[in-house]
Design an enzyme around this catalytic site. Structure first.
Site, mmCIF file in Angstrom:
data_model
loop_
_atom_site.group_PDB
_atom_site.id
_atom_site.type_symbol
_atom_site.label_atom_id
_atom_site.label_comp_id
_atom_site.label_asym_id
_atom_site.label_seq_id
_atom_site.Cartn_x
_atom_site.Cartn_y
_atom_site.Cartn_z
ATOM 1 N N CYS A 2 0.822 -1.214 0.000
ATOM 2 C CA CYS A 2 0.000 0.000 0.000
ATOM 3 C C CYS A 2 0.857 1.267 0.000
ATOM 4 O O CYS A 2 2.042 1.241 0.278
ATOM 5 C CB CYS A 2 -0.972 0.059 1.170
ATOM 6 S SG CYS A 2 -2.281 -1.165 1.094
ATOM 7 N N GLY A 81 -0.234 -0.287 6.134
ATOM 8 C CA GLY A 81 0.296 -1.128 7.195
ATOM 9 C C GLY A 81 -0.692 -2.173 7.639
ATOM 10 O O GLY A 81 -1.594 -2.562 6.901
#
Length: 180
Positions: A2, A81
């Site tokens: 991401c 995360g």
């Protein structure tokens, strides 16, 4: 992996279309960080713009799409995360009668519910994981840039001509026209 990007035009000089265009340029500089999807969120009245590149790991459905708003509508997040203990936190939210009507199974949704229920500082004390978070508080008109305790996930930021720029990689910041 991401990736997150965004900026805050503290002088509120841009239209919604300009904000979307600029944050999209920034977001697409880090396409390699999230091949599974992307998203933007902007608020022209406050000059805030978030972008996200998604690598789907925890919730593979569209319910994990970011940027994401909290159930209350107070918070908007773009996040990179993983909060490893999100299932335990979800159970605690349910037990405390602070659970929203869950839309999916993402840790992002749990993070937002925690912020709504316990506040930002108290929630961060409960999170176990690695993360970089950009969080906009619509009620207080505050931007939070947050990293995990060890700083494992990157989060670069800087000022340029009244813009607070941030992102997972420096090249995303360089894509903003004020960087020149």
């Amino acid at each position: 992996m991401c990736g997150i990007v965004g900026f805050w035009d503290t002088k509120q000089r841009n239209t919604q279309e300009q904000l979307l265009h600029t944050v999209s340029l920034m977001r697409d500089m880090i396409v390699h960080r999230g091949p599974d999807g992307f998203g933007n969120w902007v608020d022209a009245a406050t000059g805030i713009a978030f972008g996200h590149r998604r690598l789907s790991i925890v919730d593979l459905t569209e319910h994990g799409h970011q940027p994401m708003s909290s159930a209350s509508g107070r918070y908007v997040i773009t996040y990179n995360g993983e909060v490893y203990n999100h299932q335990d936190l979800k159970l605690q939210l349910i037990s405390d009668n602070h659970a929203p009507s869950w839309q999916g199974h993402s840790d992002t949704e749990v993070i937002l519910a925690a912020f709504d229920a316990w506040g930002i500082e108290a929630s961060l004390q409960k999170f176990v994981g690695m993360f970089a978070i950009a969080l906009w508080d619509r009620q207080e008109k505050l931007l939070y840039l947050i990293r995990d305790r060890m700083g494992e996930k990157p989060l670069y930021y800087g000022w340029a001509d009244g813009y607070l720029l941030f992102g997972s990689e420096l090249k995303a910041l360089k894509a903003h026209f004020a960087w020149q």
